[in-house]
Design a protein around this motif. Structure first.
Motif, PDB file in Angstrom:
ATOM      1  N   GLU B 433       0.822  -1.224   0.000  1.00 59.88           N
ATOM      2  CA  GLU B 433       0.000   0.000   0.000  1.00 59.88           C
ATOM      3  C   GLU B 433       0.855   1.272   0.000  1.00 59.88           C
ATOM      4  OE1 GLU B 433      -1.977  -3.396   1.177  1.00 59.88           O
ATOM      5  OE2 GLU B 433      -0.494  -2.429   2.486  1.00 59.88           O
ATOM      6  N   GLY B 434       2.054   1.184   0.459  1.00 57.84           N
ATOM      7  CA  GLY B 434       2.886   2.391   0.589  1.00 57.84           C
ATOM      8  C   GLY B 434       2.504   3.178   1.818  1.00 57.84           C
ATOM      9  N   GLY B 435       2.957   4.401   1.863  1.00 60.01           N
ATOM     10  CA  GLY B 435       2.626   5.260   3.006  1.00 60.01           C
ATOM     11  C   GLY B 435       3.850   5.999   3.484  1.00 60.01           C
ATOM     12  N   ALA B 436       3.620   6.779   4.518  1.00 62.66           N
ATOM     13  CA  ALA B 436       4.712   7.594   5.054  1.00 62.66           C
ATOM     14  C   ALA B 436       4.797   7.396   6.551  1.00 62.66           C
ATOM     15  CB  ALA B 436       4.487   9.065   4.720  1.00 62.66           C
ATOM     16  N   ILE B 437       5.921   7.711   7.095  1.00 61.21           N
ATOM     17  CA  ILE B 437       6.139   7.623   8.540  1.00 61.21           C
ATOM     18  C   ILE B 437       6.991   8.816   8.941  1.00 61.21           C
ATOM     19  CG2 ILE B 437       8.167   6.144   8.218  1.00 61.21           C
ATOM     20  CD1 ILE B 437       7.458   4.747  10.836  1.00 61.21           C
ATOM     21  N   ASN B 438       6.757   9.321  10.140  1.00 63.32           N
ATOM     22  CA  ASN B 438       7.545  10.451  10.613  1.00 63.32           C
ATOM     23  C   ASN B 438       8.578   9.944  11.620  1.00 63.32           C
ATOM     24  OD1 ASN B 438       8.524  12.945  11.235  1.00 63.32           O
ATOM     25  ND2 ASN B 438       6.800  13.551  12.525  1.00 63.32           N
ATOM     26  N   LEU B 439       9.820   9.904  11.200  1.00 64.40           N
ATOM     27  CA  LEU B 439      10.894   9.468  12.113  1.00 64.40           C
ATOM     28  C   LEU B 439      11.400  10.696  12.851  1.00 64.40           C
ATOM     29  CD1 LEU B 439      12.816   6.943   9.819  1.00 64.40           C
ATOM     30  CD2 LEU B 439      11.286   6.421  11.696  1.00 64.40           C
ATOM     31  N   THR B 440      10.705  11.016  13.894  1.00 65.30           N
ATOM     32  CA  THR B 440      11.071  12.207  14.654  1.00 65.30           C
ATOM     33  C   THR B 440      12.117  11.859  15.721  1.00 65.30           C
ATOM     34  OG1 THR B 440      10.237  13.605  16.446  1.00 65.30           O
ATOM     35  CG2 THR B 440       8.884  11.764  15.835  1.00 65.30           C
ATOM     36  N   PRO B 441      13.009  12.769  16.056  1.00 63.26           N
ATOM     37  CA  PRO B 441      14.005  12.503  17.108  1.00 63.26           C
ATOM     38  C   PRO B 441      13.363  12.125  18.441  1.00 63.26           C
ATOM     39  CG  PRO B 441      14.588  14.495  15.932  1.00 63.26           C
ATOM     40  CD  PRO B 441      13.252  14.073  15.423  1.00 63.26           C
ATOM     41  N   ALA B 442      12.103  12.447  18.603  1.00 63.35           N
ATOM     42  CA  ALA B 442      11.422  12.088  19.854  1.00 63.35           C
ATOM     43  C   ALA B 442      11.310  10.576  20.032  1.00 63.35           C
ATOM     44  CB  ALA B 442      10.028  12.717  19.884  1.00 63.35           C
ATOM     45  N   LEU B 443      11.515   9.835  18.967  1.00 62.41           N
ATOM     46  CA  LEU B 443      11.460   8.369  19.069  1.00 62.41           C
ATOM     47  C   LEU B 443      12.755   7.801  19.646  1.00 62.41           C
ATOM     48  CD1 LEU B 443       9.902   7.550  15.569  1.00 62.41           C
ATOM     49  CD2 LEU B 443       8.751   7.468  17.785  1.00 62.41           C
ATOM     50  N   ALA B 444      13.810   8.617  19.629  1.00 65.24           N
ATOM     51  CA  ALA B 444      15.114   8.150  20.124  1.00 65.24           C
ATOM     52  C   ALA B 444      15.278   8.623  21.555  1.00 65.24           C
ATOM     53  CB  ALA B 444      16.228   8.711  19.248  1.00 65.24           C
ATOM     54  N   ILE B 445      15.467   7.690  22.467  1.00 63.58           N
ATOM     55  CA  ILE B 445      15.550   8.045  23.889  1.00 63.58           C
ATOM     56  C   ILE B 445      16.859   7.550  24.460  1.00 63.58           C
ATOM     57  CG2 ILE B 445      14.445   7.805  26.146  1.00 63.58           C
ATOM     58  CD1 ILE B 445      11.822   7.237  24.622  1.00 63.58           C
ATOM     59  N   ASP B 446      17.542   8.423  25.144  1.00 56.81           N
ATOM     60  CA  ASP B 446      18.814   8.078  25.783  1.00 56.81           C
ATOM     61  C   ASP B 446      18.651   8.250  27.292  1.00 56.81           C
ATOM     62  OD1 ASP B 446      22.197   9.236  25.867  1.00 56.81           O
ATOM     63  OD2 ASP B 446      21.485   7.237  25.337  1.00 56.81           O
ATOM     64  N   ASN B 447      18.653   7.158  27.994  1.00 59.23           N
ATOM     65  CA  ASN B 447      18.287   7.144  29.402  1.00 59.23           C
ATOM     66  C   ASN B 447      19.489   6.704  30.233  1.00 59.23           C
ATOM     67  OD1 ASN B 447      16.788   6.904  31.765  1.00 59.23           O
ATOM     68  ND2 ASN B 447      15.016   6.156  30.625  1.00 59.23           N
ATOM     69  N   ASN B 448      20.113   7.621  30.920  1.00 56.58           N
ATOM     70  CA  ASN B 448      21.342   7.320  31.667  1.00 56.58           C
ATOM     71  C   ASN B 448      21.089   7.383  33.174  1.00 56.58           C
ATOM     72  OD1 ASN B 448      23.451   7.490  29.369  1.00 56.58           O
ATOM     73  ND2 ASN B 448      22.329   9.413  29.182  1.00 56.58           N
ATOM     74  N   ASN B 449      21.621   6.399  33.879  1.00 54.77           N
ATOM     75  CA  ASN B 449      21.509   6.407  35.337  1.00 54.77           C
ATOM     76  C   ASN B 449      22.889   6.371  35.961  1.00 54.77           C
ATOM     77  OD1 ASN B 449      18.663   6.206  35.273  1.00 54.77           O
ATOM     78  ND2 ASN B 449      18.848   4.031  34.879  1.00 54.77           N
ATOM     79  N   TYR B 450      23.115   7.262  36.895  1.00 57.54           N
ATOM     80  CA  TYR B 450      24.413   7.322  37.568  1.00 57.54           C
ATOM     81  C   TYR B 450      24.185   7.177  39.073  1.00 57.54           C
ATOM     82  CZ  TYR B 450      25.153  10.020  33.272  1.00 57.54           C
ATOM     83  OH  TYR B 450      25.184  10.449  31.975  1.00 57.54           O
ATOM     84  N   SER B 451      25.029   6.394  39.706  1.00 55.71           N
ATOM     85  CA  SER B 451      24.903   6.332  41.167  1.00 55.71           C
ATOM     86  C   SER B 451      26.288   6.278  41.795  1.00 55.71           C
ATOM     87  CB  SER B 451      24.068   5.132  41.593  1.00 55.71           C
ATOM     88  OG  SER B 451      24.757   3.944  41.277  1.00 55.71           O
ATOM     89  N   VAL B 452      26.405   6.965  42.901  1.00 54.44           N
ATOM     90  CA  VAL B 452      27.664   7.005  43.651  1.00 54.44           C
ATOM     91  C   VAL B 452      27.319   6.709  45.102  1.00 54.44           C
ATOM     92  CG1 VAL B 452      29.617   8.424  44.366  1.00 54.44           C
ATOM     93  CG2 VAL B 452      28.569   8.799  42.130  1.00 54.44           C
ATOM     94  N   SER B 453      28.023   5.758  45.696  1.00 50.90           N
ATOM     95  CA  SER B 453      27.761   5.537  47.115  1.00 50.90           C
ATOM     96  C   SER B 453      29.076   5.450  47.870  1.00 50.90           C
ATOM     97  CB  SER B 453      26.903   4.293  47.334  1.00 50.90           C
ATOM     98  OG  SER B 453      27.702   3.162  47.494  1.00 50.90           O
ATOM     99  N   LEU B 454      29.023   6.019  49.065  1.00 50.52           N
ATOM    100  CA  LEU B 454      30.219   6.134  49.899  1.00 50.52           C
ATOM    101  C   LEU B 454      29.839   5.633  51.289  1.00 50.52           C
ATOM    102  CD1 LEU B 454      32.923   7.328  49.098  1.00 50.52           C
ATOM    103  CD2 LEU B 454      32.189   9.505  49.973  1.00 50.52           C
ATOM    104  N   LYS B 455      30.408   4.454  51.659  1.00 46.49           N
ATOM    105  CA  LYS B 455      30.014   3.865  52.944  1.00 46.49           C
ATOM    106  C   LYS B 455      31.253   3.387  53.688  1.00 46.49           C
ATOM    107  CE  LYS B 455      26.728   1.279  50.684  1.00 46.49           C
ATOM    108  NZ  LYS B 455      25.707   0.262  50.489  1.00 46.49           N
ATOM    109  N   PRO B 456      31.199   3.403  54.998  1.00 41.40           N
ATOM    110  CA  PRO B 456      32.370   2.897  55.735  1.00 41.40           C
ATOM    111  C   PRO B 456      32.471   1.392  55.565  1.00 41.40           C
ATOM    112  CG  PRO B 456      30.601   3.476  57.244  1.00 41.40           C
ATOM    113  CD  PRO B 456      30.149   3.885  55.890  1.00 41.40           C
ATOM    114  N   LEU B 457      33.719   0.905  55.510  1.00 41.37           N
ATOM    115  CA  LEU B 457      33.942  -0.534  55.387  1.00 41.37           C
ATOM    116  C   LEU B 457      33.496  -1.242  56.667  1.00 41.37           C
ATOM    117  CD1 LEU B 457      37.346  -0.576  53.536  1.00 41.37           C
ATOM    118  CD2 LEU B 457      35.282  -1.695  52.767  1.00 41.37           C
ATOM    119  N   LYS B 458      33.839  -0.587  57.743  1.00 37.09           N
ATOM    120  CA  LYS B 458      33.401  -1.113  59.040  1.00 37.09           C
ATOM    121  C   LYS B 458      32.896   0.055  59.864  1.00 37.09           C
ATOM    122  CE  LYS B 458      37.369  -3.035  59.838  1.00 37.09           C
ATOM    123  NZ  LYS B 458      38.528  -3.861  60.251  1.00 37.09           N
ATOM    124  N   LYS B 459      32.126  -0.239  60.897  1.00 38.76           N
ATOM    125  CA  LYS B 459      31.604   0.832  61.728  1.00 38.76           C
ATOM    126  C   LYS B 459      32.759   1.611  62.352  1.00 38.76           C
ATOM    127  CE  LYS B 459      28.414   1.226  65.698  1.00 38.76           C
ATOM    128  NZ  LYS B 459      28.137   2.606  65.549  1.00 38.76           N
TER     129      LYS B 459
END
Lengths: 643, 662
Positions: B433-459
């Motif tokens: 049938e054909g047709g068109a599609i809109n490849l908008t940048p909104a379809l591309a998602i970059d999801n980054n998670n960063y975590s830093v933890s600082l804890k004593p080895l012993k009390k």
């Protein structure tokens, strides 16, 4: 004269047998690669055979090799790519693609061999270099490609280097060099890291000498930076003592002889028209000092000529005539040097063309003990009674008498009418090459930006890039330079000025002054004003590759830095914390970091000197620790002020 | 004589901001006054930093035969202010097809020496010819005699060469006058597309057009040869192009005209190349080019059986098929059909994605081919039918009523993601049938998670363990995953050596660096750094920079002056950061960063939310920030506000934690 038939036949039989068993082709299954060779390797050369026959003026080379590509990083070694020019031809290209099990899956299709100009792959605007290439474009790993070709050259002035290990990430199972030449035609050799296990054979039969070197089991290795001319790559460099280039005979039995050849090749090309000669005289007649005369003509060259490398045929070795360069206003290093020579000659000042290996790669620099043709550049030398003026004729910025990093402190070959003279270009030590910087900062909490005055004196080799940028008058280049040199992430330059100075020893200096507004140096919180003044100084080369070091550490330049940061503290604030002092000295550096507080002014003084030298590999850990320590000290000046 | 010369000079003086009708007044080879004026000029008056100014640039093309063969003439004159910086003007390179011919090359450099005009001409012997490759030759020459202050003019003709169908009015230098003439038989169906800062004043008469002083003028008129139409455009006083940050492809922003050739028509006949996208889809793509993809292809059953196995879930099946093709078929530059590709195990992008689509169809999914132009090409136009701009082919598959795009030739992206440059708007679907599609940048998602933890080895211990974990988004992971797979040791050394990049606390020692999912693209690539920290024992206060990971370390909008182009974002970005720190018992919290919430745009296009919890009871500090940006372009008029938004973010990042000894 033709090579003795018996020897020639013997060689060809040996070649064919070495790569087949009872006439069947070797299959190279990947499973037969020794684990020690696969370690850290992207590819393994299974077999590399080079046959080279050198006769007066003619070189025949047959090269056959098989390389197993282990992963996608090794794909860059999988294609066949050989260059040729008007001095040589490539023929009899064969190839096959072999799968991991050792079964041949494709043969090279001769009609698919690409033959393209090499235009765009080097600095040459025009030359006669072409490339024959072929790639099976196979990507199922591991796989093996085997190629063979013949190269015939009508010039023996340059013999290819035998370099069986293409890269540090390529291992070699077996590599063989077969060399045959006339007994009376000596060849100069330089061998590097040919292991003790290499087999060397000498056969002399009739008028010919026949040598074989065989290397086996060369592993991949971790690249070691700053090793100077030391390298673990095994190679053999060769230079025919009697050679022919474009019909001209030459000798390389001494530097004098080699220099004589190039002198003869380039002589009588330095004539200028009468009008041009008159012009040179008019420009310099009223200048009494010889250095100033030279400088005047050098400036004329820089203002009227530009660098264009058109190097086809003999023009790759022989300069264009000076009158042609005078007419068109451009030339390559040879053309511009020769033109400068012609201009000086017009006013009665003699000079010499100089061949040199320029650039940072110390591997191919000339050595007194090995006469060879490894030059890639030409400069000019003007000997005076009590001085020598060196001229880099391709530079539009350098002052007369100063060479800069491209060609400083290395061997060179002067071309004189008495032949070649092996000499050394000048070095620029830390008394001549240094940075003196004074920065003053006014901290003003509550304001977006802080005022900074930035004053730097660059001297010697550390000013080369800036001098070029300054003289190019290019605003984008100057902005790029400022972005690289200024440690502040967000800033505005309110005022800037650059000035060139020259010392008595003709060492160029550039004075840089800027008034800057820099954002985000300090942050106010409830109690404090914390300040981070970035220094972002990487003063030592980072050579840590995570492995043990085997090669010496080569520091080829000594430099010094004297930096002073004067920080005006805001009124009503008390300095809560600041960095501590630090001072040490070792073989590599001397370093002094002191911080002094005098009322509302905090002054940080940094003095750093790096020593030139070749240091043993055993000192590697010391070097790394020194580099890390200095990097850490010179990251940021962090202050905390209480309100 | 004297009066005439003065009058000419006055005309020139008055024309600094506007020009007389056409370039003939400025033809330096025939107007000595004009030439002298330019030779004496020491800097461009409007753009004093310019290394050169294009005085005039003329192009004329005549479409001789159908299929794009044309004769073209090119002429340019420029003034040199900085000879060392104009290599692109001084060293001329003209590629052309081997069947064509570059001729009538003339180049002259004019210099003023001791008050006299000195000419240096290019000699024929200095015209160099390079047989570059099969079918392509290159004519090269270096302009002689160039130095600061020179005026240069050169021209050449290209006979039976490729069609000069686009013309850049704007260059990297100021341009005083630029004109493009396009002559073609009236039967050709041609659609010009113009991109300029100001609209063209249209003329129907060439005579009036040639007399025009408008900064932008155009004309379309039948020539004296009644079969030929002349189309012509003129622009005056064009600023040099200024590359700005957040701008993908400068080519589409430069002032230019591009001619689309769509076929030919005449009395009683009409032969469009593309009548409309739907018809082209059916008659060319579906019925011919990609026909094999949409056949029954029973030979794929065995392959599908081995891929799918016992998997029942349709999304899992779709992913398995995708990863099979991505891993098994290597990318090269050879086109092969889908019945050959499995055997050869290699093919180009088109071959690989055709194969992928065929597998999906055979597996029972709804699947199509998508044809698109990436951001380095012109956008595909629904009306212009610019098939020459179609640059890439990918696959679309529908799983549980959700459409996924995929490109198995992209070896660093998971299922459902395309390279960022492919999200370039309008694209065509190829199926029955054909047709068109809109490849908008909104379809591309970059999801980054960063975590830093600082804890004593012993009390109560002074020794702390520190763990940094980065879970990279799809696009952020590409470079670092490749770097790890290429040489993990080098990457580890780089991380250790550049501790500054991670803003580690003084005294922090890295013990271990490792990754998760280095090979499995379907999972997030994570980098983990573990180390230890010895708290200094003899200090009163300690300052800690908690923002190890910053969305920006400097303001990405560098330009402080007025921006000309919109700010484009490649994709939707979401960055989440968490910092946790347990203080040693002998230290207490003195100061922590402030909370901050920033919002940009209405509806919100960017947001930044920084929260800080300092718990004196548990002696812990928790900092969270979340940054989100939509992929919507931001108008240039709002660039300054956006810059301020980023500045506020940077101020937050600069804040520190201060702990003091109890």
């Amino acid at each position: 004269m033709h090579i003795h038939k018996t020897i020639y036949s013997t060689i060809l039989i040996l070649l064919s047998l070495s790569n087949s068993v009872f006439g069947q082709k070797i299959s190279y299954p990947a499973s037969e690669i020794a684990p020690a060779l696969s370690l850290n390797a992207d590819a393994v050369v299974r077999y590399d055979s080079t046959f080279m026959k050198v006769e007066m003026g003619v070189v025949q080379l047959v090269h056959k090799y098989a390389i197993t590509i282990l992963n996608n990083r090794g794909d860059r070694y999988a294609g066949f790519r050989e260059t040729y020019s008007s001095f040589n031809t490539i023929s009899n290209i064969k190839g096959r693609l072999i799968n991991a099990e050792g079964k041949q899956i494709q043969s090279l299709l001769k009609n698919k061999i690409l033959d393209n100009s090499a235009f765009g792959s080097s600095i040459s605007f025009h030359d006669d270099v072409r490339v024959k290439s072929y790639d099976f474009m196979h990507r199922a790993y591991p796989y093996t490609v085997e190629f063979e070709h013949e190269l015939n050259s009508n010039s023996s002035a340059y013999l290819p280097v035998w370099f069986p290990q293409a890269d540090s990430r390529v291992a070699v199972e077996r590599a063989v060099l077969n060399l045959i030449y006339y007994k009376t035609d000596s060849i100069n050799f330089k061998l590097n890291n040919i292991p003790d296990s290499a087999t060397k054979k000498n056969l002399a039969q009739g008028s010919y000498v026949y040598k074989i070197w065989t290397l086996t089991d060369i592993p991949a290795f971790a690249y070691e930076a700053n090793s100077g001319a030391s390298t673990p790559f095994p190679y053999i460099r060769m230079m025919a003592q009697n050679f022919i280039l474009s019909g001209m005979k030459g000798s390389a039995d001494s530097w004098q002889a080699l220099g004589r050849f190039y002198y003869e090749l380039n002589k009588d090309r330095d004539g200028l028209s009468a009008i041009a000669v008159t012009k040179m005289k008019e420009m310099t007649d009223t200048i009494p000092d010889t250095y100033q005369k030279v400088a005047r003509l050098y400036r004329h060259l820089q203002e009227n000529c530009r660098y264009v490398a058109n190097e086809y045929g003999i023009a790759g070795w022989q300069t264009f005539k000076a009158e042609e360069v005078d007419k068109v206003g451009y030339g390559d290093c040879k053309g511009l040097s020769n033109y400068m020579k012609a201009m000086l000659q017009a006013i009665g000042i003699p000079s010499h063309l100089v061949l040199i290996n320029a650039g940072n790669n110390a591997l191919w620099r000339s050595e007194a003990s090995f006469v060879n043709n490894s030059f890639n550049h030409m400069i000019l030398c003007v000997p005076l009674a009590n001085d020598t003026i060196w001229l880099e004729c391709t530079s539009t910025a350098l002052p007369a008498g100063y060479l800069g990093t491209f060609t400083y402190d290395r061997p060179a070959l002067l071309l004189t009418e008495n032949g070649g003279v092996f000499t050394q270009t000048p070095a620029y030590d830390k008394e001549k090459s240094f940075i003196d910087r004074k920065v003053e900062i006014w901290l003003e909490p509550g304001k977006e930006s802080n005022r900074i005055t930035w004053n730097t004196l660059y001297s010697g080799i550390v000013q080369d890039d800036l001098l070029y940028i300054y003289k190019s008058k290019s605003a984008p280049k100057r902005k790029k330079w400022q972005k690289e040199i200024l440690p502040f992430k967000s800033y505005e330059i309110e005022k800037e000025s650059y000035e060139t100075l020259s010392t008595k020893g003709k060492i160029p200096q550039v004075k840089e002054q800027m008034n800057i507004l820099a954002e985000h140096l300090g942050v106010e919180s409830g109690k404090r004003y914390t300040v981070d003044i970035p220094l972002r100084l990487d003063l030592m080369a980072d050579i840590d590759n995570g492995s043990e070091r085997t090669l010496p550490i080569n520091i080829d330049q000594d430099t010094r830095y004297a930096l002073e940061y004067k920080i005006n503290l805001p009124e009503g604030y008390k300095l809560e914390s600041r960095p501590g002092n630090s001072s040490f000295k070792n073989d590599f550096v001397s370093f002094d970091y002191t911080i002094a507080v005098n009322g509302a002014v905090c002054t940080v003084s940094i003095n750093f000197q790096q020593n030139k030298g070749i240091f043993p590999a055993a000192k590697y850990k010391d070097y790394i620790e020194t580099e890390h320590r200095i990097k850490s000290s010179l990251s940021t000046i962090s202050l905390s002020l209480l309100k | 004589m004297c009066t005439t010369r003065i009058a000419s000079f006055l005309v020139l003086l008055s024309s600094l901001c506007g020009f007389t009708s056409n370039a003939q007044n400025f033809r330096v080879e025939s107007n000595q006054d004009s030439l002298l004026y330019y030779l004496k000029s020491e800097a461009d008056q409007q753009y004093p930093d310019a290394d050169a100014t294009i005085l005039y640039n003329l192009g004329k093309t005549e479409l001789v035969y159908s299929g794009g063969i044309s004769n073209s003439k090119y002429e340019i004159a420029f003034k040199v202010y900085n000879a060392s910086e104009i290599g692109d003007l001084a060293d001329v390179i003209i590629p052309h097809s081997s069947g064509g011919k570059i001729s009538k090359i003339e180049a002259t450099t004019y210099n003023l020496e001791n008050g006299k005009i000195v000419e240096t001409k290019l000699e024929k012997s200095n015209i160099l010819i390079d047989e570059y490759t099969i079918g392509v030759d290159v004519v090269k020459f270096n302009i002689p005699g160039i130095k600061d202050g020179s005026v240069v003019r050169y021209t050449y003709t290209c006979e039976f060469g490729p069609l000069l169908y686009s013309w850049d009015f704007q260059k990297n230098y100021p341009v005083r006058f630029s004109r493009f003439d396009f002559y073609a038989n009236k039967a050709y169906i041609l659609t010009p597309k113009v991109n300029t800062d100001i609209p063209f004043k249209e003329y129907s008469s060439l005579k009036k057009y040639n007399q025009s002083k408008e900064p932008a003028a155009s004309c379309e008129e039948m020539t004296e040869y009644q079969y030929q139409i002349a189309r012509t455009w003129t622009r005056r006083n064009i600023a040099p192009f200024n590359k700005e940050s957040f701008l993908y492809n400068e080519k589409i922003y430069k002032e230019r005209v591009k001619i689309f050739y769509n076929g030919y028509a005449g009395n009683g006949y009409y032969y469009p190349i593309v009548e409309n996208w739907e018809k082209f889809n059916k008659e060319v793509w579906y019925d011919k080019t990609f026909n094999m993809v949409f056949q029954k292809n029973q030979f794929l059953d065995q392959t599908l059986k081995s891929i799918i196995g016992d998997t029942r879930d349709s999304i899992e099946i779709a992913q398995k098929i995708f990863y099979h093709v991505q891993n098994e078929i290597k990318l090269n530059n050879r086109g092969v059909e889908i019945d050959q590709i499995a055997k050869l195990k290699a093919g180009n992008e088109m071959s690989i994605n055709k194969y992928l689509t065929a597998l999906y169809l055979r597996a029972g999914f709804t699947s199509d081919i998508i044809l698109l132009s990436n951001k380095y090409f012109e956008k595909i136009d629904p009306i212009l039918f610019n098939i020459d701009d179609l640059s890439n082919i990918v696959c679309r598959v529908v799983v549980k009523n959700v459409s996924y795009v995929a490109s198995a030739s992209s070896k660093s992206l998971p299922f459902g993601y395309l390279p960022l440059s492919y999200y370039n708007g309008y694209a065509r679907i190829v199926n029955k049938e054909g047709g068109a599609i809109n490849l908008t940048p909104a379809l591309a998602i970059d999801n980054n998670n960063y975590s830093v933890s600082l804890k004593p080895l012993k009390k109560d211990a002074a020794d702390y363990e520190m763990k940094v974990k980065v879970e990279y988004g799809v696009y952020s992971a590409i470079g670092i995953r490749e770097e790890w797979n290429k040489d993990s040791l080098a990457l580890i050394n780089r991380i250790k050596g550049n501790s500054r990049d991670y803003n580690t606390i003084e005294g922090f020692k890295v013990n271990k660096i490792y990754v998760e999912n280095s090979k499995d693209l379907s999972k997030k690539f994570s980098l983990i750094i573990e180390g230890e920290l010895k708290w200094a024992q003899n200090v009163g206060n300690i300052m800690i920079e908690p923002y190890f990971f910053k969305t920006f370390s400097e303001n990405p909008l560098k330009e402080k002056n007025k921006r000309k182009h919109p700010v484009e974002f490649d994709c939707v970005t979401v960055n989440k950061f968490k910092f946790f720190m347990q203080l040693p018992d002998h230290f207490e919290i003195d100061e922590v960063p402030e909370k901050k919430t920033l919002v940009f745009g209405s509806p919100t296009l960017l947001s930044f939310n920084n929260t800080v919890i300092a718990n004196e009871k548990t002696n812990t500090i928790v900092i969270n920030y979340q940054y989100e940006s939509a992929a919507t372009p931001i108008p240039e008029t709002e660039a300054e506000d956006l810059r301020n938004f980023f500045n506020e973010m940077l101020k937050t990042y600069a804040q520190k934690i201060v702990v003091k000894r109890k």
